[in-house]
Write a protein that holds these residues in place. Structure first.
Motif, short mmCIF file in Angstrom:
data_model
loop_
_atom_site.label_atom_id
_atom_site.label_comp_id
_atom_site.label_asym_id
_atom_site.label_seq_id
_atom_site.Cartn_x
_atom_site.Cartn_y
_atom_site.Cartn_z
N LEU A 119 54.90 56.13 -8.99
CA LEU A 119 54.31 56.42 -8.49
C LEU A 119 54.93 58.61 -8.13
N PRO A 120 55.36 58.83 -8.70
CA PRO A 120 54.95 60.25 -8.51
C PRO A 120 54.05 60.95 -8.68
N VAL A 121 53.27 60.49 -9.90
CA VAL A 121 51.71 60.98 -10.72
C VAL A 121 51.31 60.62 -9.86
N MET A 122 51.25 59.04 -8.68
CA MET A 122 49.93 58.50 -8.66
C MET A 122 50.29 59.41 -7.06
N VAL A 123 51.03 59.10 -6.25
CA VAL A 123 51.57 60.48 -5.16
C VAL A 123 50.45 62.52 -5.04
N GLU A 124 51.15 62.38 -7.21
CA GLU A 124 49.96 64.24 -6.80
C GLU A 124 48.76 64.05 -7.35
N ARG A 125 48.17 62.91 -7.49
CA ARG A 125 47.17 62.91 -8.31
C ARG A 125 46.08 62.73 -6.28
N ALA A 126 46.85 61.71 -5.85
CA ALA A 126 46.22 61.56 -4.81
C ALA A 126 46.03 62.80 -3.88
N VAL A 127 46.59 63.62 -3.63
CA VAL A 127 47.28 64.81 -3.23
C VAL A 127 46.24 65.79 -3.21
N ASP A 128 46.13 65.83 -4.81
CA ASP A 128 45.61 67.27 -4.84
C ASP A 128 44.38 66.50 -5.84
N VAL A 129 43.62 65.52 -6.16
CA VAL A 129 42.75 65.28 -7.15
C VAL A 129 41.59 64.87 -5.81
N LEU A 130 42.52 63.03 -5.44
CA LEU A 130 41.35 62.52 -3.89
C LEU A 130 41.39 63.61 -2.71
N GLY A 131 42.05 64.56 -2.57
CA GLY A 131 42.35 64.91 -1.42
C GLY A 131 42.26 63.99 -0.12
N VAL A 132 43.59 63.45 -0.41
CA VAL A 132 44.40 62.36 0.28
C VAL A 132 45.41 63.22 1.08
N ARG A 133 45.49 63.23 2.50
CA ARG A 133 46.49 63.93 3.03
C ARG A 133 48.03 63.20 2.67
N LYS A 134 48.64 64.41 2.40
CA LYS A 134 49.92 64.30 1.40
C LYS A 134 50.84 62.38 2.11
N SER A 135 51.20 62.77 3.98
CA SER A 135 51.19 61.78 4.89
C SER A 135 50.84 60.55 4.34
N THR A 136 49.53 60.20 4.51
CA THR A 136 48.78 59.03 3.63
C THR A 136 49.36 58.84 2.48
N ALA A 137 49.32 59.79 1.50
CA ALA A 137 49.72 58.75 0.52
C ALA A 137 50.92 58.60 0.30
N GLY A 138 52.03 59.80 1.28
CA GLY A 138 53.34 59.13 1.20
C GLY A 138 53.58 57.70 1.81
N LEU A 139 52.82 57.47 2.65
CA LEU A 139 52.59 55.91 2.98
C LEU A 139 52.22 55.18 2.26
N VAL A 140 51.32 54.91 2.18
CA VAL A 140 49.84 54.45 1.48
C VAL A 140 50.84 53.76 0.08
N LEU A 141 51.16 54.61 -0.47
CA LEU A 141 51.07 54.50 -2.08
C LEU A 141 52.85 53.92 -2.16
N PRO A 142 53.35 54.13 -1.99
CA PRO A 142 54.69 53.77 -2.02
C PRO A 142 54.99 52.03 -1.34
N LEU A 143 53.96 51.47 -0.31
CA LEU A 143 53.65 50.42 0.46
C LEU A 143 53.06 49.30 -0.54
N ALA A 144 51.83 50.10 -1.29
CA ALA A 144 50.99 49.71 -2.58
C ALA A 144 52.22 49.02 -3.57
N VAL A 145 52.64 49.91 -4.07
CA VAL A 145 54.06 49.50 -4.42
C VAL A 145 54.84 48.81 -4.28
N ALA A 146 55.48 48.08 -3.34
CA ALA A 146 56.27 47.24 -2.73
C ALA A 146 55.65 45.67 -2.75
#
Length: 429
Positions: A287-314
């Protein structure tokens, strides 16, 4: 060391122990096939009975575990969907992708087994080694299947292993529970959460004896099937692994089309997360590296990555219905069972719904909790599942890699309409 860390270490060592037990059981069985067992058939029957006892101990937890996990899982998803527009959009994409996954699993499983079928002789020998291989469900008419979707008596459905009816009832129960006021909903969901945790503890107790149970069952297989069993198990590992790899690859074009990101950029973003997933076999650890790559490389807003990725893992593991349904179809193929259309639809619905409840469970627990209901829905014997559990450590790697790939793709897709198209795509790269 935390309790979770101890549990993870135990389960990791258990995977090795079960694999060694499988290897030893097959080897002893093959040796006994040539030189005989002390005590002859009486000893073989006793050992196989012990293996069957262990399998029955796992079976007794399936109905209460599945029902309680589905009730709490559905209620949590309903709560998440009410958390806001972004969460609702993510849940919608999760649901759509799960439906795609079950259709994909059927097509790929039948396709792979058609191109590269199970060794006929090895399948026959394994069928002879299964103690209750003849206890299979008949192919009921499609009209009869329609009647069983909603059980007229859930208690009787549970007693008769009418698993699809139980799953459907649990889903309705979970959604209905989510509509209750907090003073009623919280005690109810807490009760079913406690039931689920209790069943998981029982399963873990039974899994302590997994090396002995797998040894007993595999010894019987080795006595009957000999070296053919190893070939079938290797075939199984490759087929299920290929199915998991395929669903992961499918998310590259999906990310390009719906997430408006170039293939090269998405590949760069997901590669580090895949490496972590491959090495840890844990979406949570990735999860930590997914959030980092989503924000830094895919251009996803941090708020979106912080919501969607933990929800996806859950709540979202795309490879669960793919692999779980694939295992059940493999067992059906192995036993020469040809599911009717009703049984196949029942298995697909069960695989889709059951994936909601078993997210987050340890692999050894979720293997039985997820796959046994699908097998029951198709009338497929469960006797081979302990042997397949022993080699699950390899497909589980590709399950996790596929999951993190899908998680990052859906995260980009969920925000896709709110970001500018990828410059690489505009340039035709």
């Amino acid at each position: 060391m935390t309790g979770m860390g101890k549990a993870r270490r135990f389960l990791a060592s258990l995977s090795v122990q079960v694999l060694l037990a499988l290897t030893l059981g097959l080897a002893v069985g093959m040796a006994a096939q040539k030189w005989g067992l002390p005590g002859g058939s009486a000893t073989a029957d006793l050992i196989q009975s012990l293996g069957q006892l262990w399998l029955n101990a796992l079976r007794m937890t399936i109905i209460p575990l599945v029902f309680s996990l589905l009730v709490t899982g559905v209620a949590s998803i309903a709560d998440a969907a009410r958390a806001g527009r972004m969460a609702l959009k993510a849940v919608g994409w999760f649901a759509a992708m799960i439906l795609v996954a079950v259709v994909y699993s059927v097509l790929v499983s039948y396709g792979l087994l058609s191109i590269w079928p199970v060794d006929t002789e090895g399948a026959k020998l394994l069928l002879a080694a299964a103690p209750n291989a003849g206890d299979v469900g008949g192919a009921a008419p499609f009209g009869e299947f329609i009647k069983t979707i909603a059980p007229s008596n859930p208690i009787r459905a549970a007693a008769e292993d009418a698993i699809l009816g139980i799953v459907v009832f649990a889903v309705f129960f979970g959604f209905a529970a989510s509509r209750l006021p907090d003073r009623l909903r919280l005690p109810l969901t807490t009760f079913f959460e406690a039931v689920g945790e209790t069943m998981i503890i029982i399963v873990r107790w039974v899994l302590v004896a997994a090396p002995l149970g797998v040894f007993a069952l595999s010894l019987g297989v080795g006595l009957t099937a000999g070296a053919s069993a190893a070939g079938v198990l290797l075939h199984y590992v490759v087929v299920i692994s290929l199915a998991c790899i395929g669903i992961g690859l499918l998310f590259y074009p999906l990310a390009m089309v719906f997430g408006r990101v170039s293939l090269s950029r998405f590949a760069r973003a997901v590669a580090p997360a895949q490496v972590v997933a491959f090495s840890t076999q844990s979406s949570l650890a990735s999860l930590p590296v997914m959030v980092e790559r989503a924000v830094d490389v895919l251009g996803v807003r941090k708020s979106t990555a912080g919501l969607v990725l933990p929800l996806a893992v859950a709540v979202f593991r795309i490879t669960s219905p793919v692999a779980n349904l694939g295992v059940a179809l493999y067992c059906a193929h192995l036993f020469g069972i040809h599911p009717s259309m009703g049984q196949l639809i029942a298995a697909m619905l069960t695989a889709a719904l059951i994936s909601v409840g078993t997210v987050g469970l340890p692999g050894q627990v979720s293997f039985f909790a997820s796959i046994a209901p699908i097998c029951i829905a198709m009338g497929v014997p469960l006797e081979m599942l302990p042997l397949l559990l022993a080699v699950e450590v390899i497909p589980d790697i590709f399950r996790t890699v596929g999951n993190v790939t899908a998680d990052l793709a859906v995260t980009r897709i969920v925000q896709g309409g709110d970001v500018e198209p990828d410059g690489d795509m505009a340039a035709g790269i």
